[in-house]
Design a protein around this motif. Structure first.
Motif, short mmCIF file in Angstrom:
data_model
loop_
_atom_site.label_atom_id
_atom_site.label_comp_id
_atom_site.label_asym_id
_atom_site.label_seq_id
_atom_site.Cartn_x
_atom_site.Cartn_y
_atom_site.Cartn_z
N ILE A 168 18.67 58.07 46.90
CA ILE A 168 18.38 58.25 48.34
C ILE A 168 17.05 58.76 48.71
O ILE A 168 16.56 59.48 48.04
CB ILE A 168 19.43 59.39 48.79
CG1 ILE A 168 21.10 59.07 48.46
CG2 ILE A 168 19.29 59.45 50.45
CD1 ILE A 168 21.81 60.16 48.84
N ALA A 169 16.37 58.21 49.82
CA ALA A 169 15.24 58.89 49.96
C ALA A 169 15.17 59.18 51.63
O ALA A 169 15.87 58.89 52.30
CB ALA A 169 14.39 57.39 50.30
N LEU A 170 14.49 60.40 51.80
CA LEU A 170 14.50 61.16 53.05
C LEU A 170 12.85 61.51 53.33
O LEU A 170 12.22 61.62 52.51
CB LEU A 170 14.80 62.67 52.92
CG LEU A 170 16.30 62.49 52.50
CD1 LEU A 170 16.57 62.87 51.06
CD2 LEU A 170 16.96 63.85 53.24
N SER A 171 12.64 61.24 54.67
CA SER A 171 11.23 61.57 55.08
C SER A 171 11.39 62.10 56.53
O SER A 171 12.23 61.84 57.25
CB SER A 171 10.50 59.99 55.23
OG SER A 171 9.30 60.04 55.74
N THR A 172 9.99 62.51 56.77
CA THR A 172 10.13 62.96 58.15
C THR A 172 9.14 62.27 59.18
O THR A 172 8.01 61.71 58.55
CB THR A 172 9.70 64.45 58.20
OG1 THR A 172 8.03 64.61 57.63
CG2 THR A 172 10.71 65.61 57.50
N ALA A 173 9.21 62.17 60.42
CA ALA A 173 8.53 61.20 61.00
C ALA A 173 7.75 62.32 62.22
O ALA A 173 8.45 62.96 62.79
CB ALA A 173 9.12 60.20 61.90
N VAL A 195 7.48 62.20 46.54
CA VAL A 195 6.87 60.69 46.53
C VAL A 195 5.67 60.85 47.36
O VAL A 195 5.68 61.04 48.66
CB VAL A 195 7.82 59.61 46.55
CG1 VAL A 195 7.04 58.20 46.38
CG2 VAL A 195 8.89 59.78 45.72
N THR A 196 4.57 60.36 46.85
CA THR A 196 3.29 60.12 47.73
C THR A 196 3.01 58.58 47.81
O THR A 196 2.97 58.00 46.90
CB THR A 196 2.03 60.91 46.86
OG1 THR A 196 2.35 62.28 46.84
CG2 THR A 196 0.79 60.92 47.66
N GLU A 197 2.72 58.32 49.05
CA GLU A 197 2.46 56.80 49.23
C GLU A 197 0.94 56.81 48.78
O GLU A 197 0.25 57.76 48.87
CB GLU A 197 2.36 56.57 50.61
CG GLU A 197 4.02 56.31 51.23
CD GLU A 197 4.20 55.86 52.22
OE1 GLU A 197 3.15 55.58 53.02
OE2 GLU A 197 5.23 55.94 52.77
N PRO A 198 0.39 55.71 48.31
CA PRO A 198 -1.03 55.16 48.07
C PRO A 198 -1.82 55.60 48.67
O PRO A 198 -3.02 55.89 48.72
CB PRO A 198 -0.84 53.87 47.47
CG PRO A 198 0.31 53.44 47.19
CD PRO A 198 1.27 54.44 48.02
N SER A 199 -1.67 55.53 50.20
CA SER A 199 -2.75 55.64 51.25
C SER A 199 -2.62 57.20 51.67
O SER A 199 -3.57 57.51 52.53
CB SER A 199 -2.24 54.96 52.45
OG SER A 199 -1.17 55.07 53.15
N SER A 200 -1.94 57.99 51.12
CA SER A 200 -1.93 59.56 51.56
C SER A 200 -2.09 60.23 50.37
O SER A 200 -1.81 60.05 49.36
CB SER A 200 -0.41 59.62 52.19
OG SER A 200 -0.33 61.09 52.49
N SER A 201 -2.60 61.63 50.70
CA SER A 201 -2.85 62.33 49.49
C SER A 201 -1.72 63.47 49.39
O SER A 201 -1.54 64.02 48.42
CB SER A 201 -4.25 63.06 49.91
OG SER A 201 -4.12 63.90 50.80
N GLU A 202 -0.85 63.60 50.46
CA GLU A 202 0.08 64.53 50.48
C GLU A 202 1.66 63.81 50.35
O GLU A 202 1.63 62.53 50.61
CB GLU A 202 0.24 65.23 51.80
CG GLU A 202 -0.89 66.39 52.00
CD GLU A 202 -0.74 66.98 53.30
OE1 GLU A 202 0.24 67.04 53.90
OE2 GLU A 202 -1.99 67.57 53.67
N PRO A 203 2.50 64.38 49.73
CA PRO A 203 3.89 63.74 49.51
C PRO A 203 4.31 63.31 50.74
O PRO A 203 4.14 64.09 52.07
CB PRO A 203 4.59 64.89 49.07
CG PRO A 203 3.65 65.77 48.27
CD PRO A 203 2.51 65.87 49.18
N THR A 204 4.97 62.35 51.01
CA THR A 204 5.38 61.80 52.39
C THR A 204 7.12 61.42 52.26
O THR A 204 7.67 61.26 53.34
CB THR A 204 4.84 60.42 52.74
OG1 THR A 204 4.95 59.39 51.62
CG2 THR A 204 3.42 60.56 52.86
#
Length: 144
Positions: free
Chosen positions: A81-86, A58-67
């Motif tokens: 379930i959603a997973l993300s890296t910080a 999933v890519t957020e609208p403010s980003s060009s890469e998947p987040t």
């Protein structure tokens, strides 16, 4: 539910400098591979029952890469379930790279159980510190 779990890559972890979304996706693929091997030993399609999700980026609208990695449930008892890296925040010394696991609103108890299994697998593989959904902490990192 809207719960969160965190995997912190503390000092002594297998990847103390951080983990990318691609590496996180590889961890999920390794988890699926382990389930396939277990199913082969049992002579049963265990992977479909143990990992009833499809992986989407999933890519957020403010980003060009998947987040985010979004796990969409295939069965009626599992939804998402959603997973993300910080990334590491360079401003504070005590911050460390983190993987966030989120159960969005509408997640089922089945999702929470599967998310707990995934969290433990990823934290154990990375030798990291895991804060579960209920706030308890599990340490997989070598501590002195």
């Amino acid at each position: 539910m809207g719960n969160h779990a965190y995997i912190r890559l503390v000092q002594g972890s297998a990847a103390p400098s951080g983990i990318t979304l691609e590496e996180l996706e590889q961890s999920l693929e390794q988890y699926q591979d382990a389930l396939k091997r277990t199913g082969h030993q049992l002579n049963w399609e265990y992977e479909e029952a143990a990992f009833p999700y499809t992986i989407e980026k999933v890519t957020e609208p403010s980003s060009s890469e998947p987040t985010w990695l979004y796990l969409r449930g295939n069965a009626s008892r599992y939804r998402h379930i959603a997973l993300s890296t910080a990334p590491v925040n360079e401003q504070t010394e005590e911050s460390c790279p983190t993987v966030q696991i989120v159960l969005p609103d509408g997640a089922t108890h089945g999702d929470k159980g599967k998310a707990n299994e995934l969290c433990r697998f990823i934290a154990q593989r990375l030798k990291a510190e895991l804060t579960l959904f209920n706030g308890r902490v599990m340490y997989f990192n070598p501590r002195k």
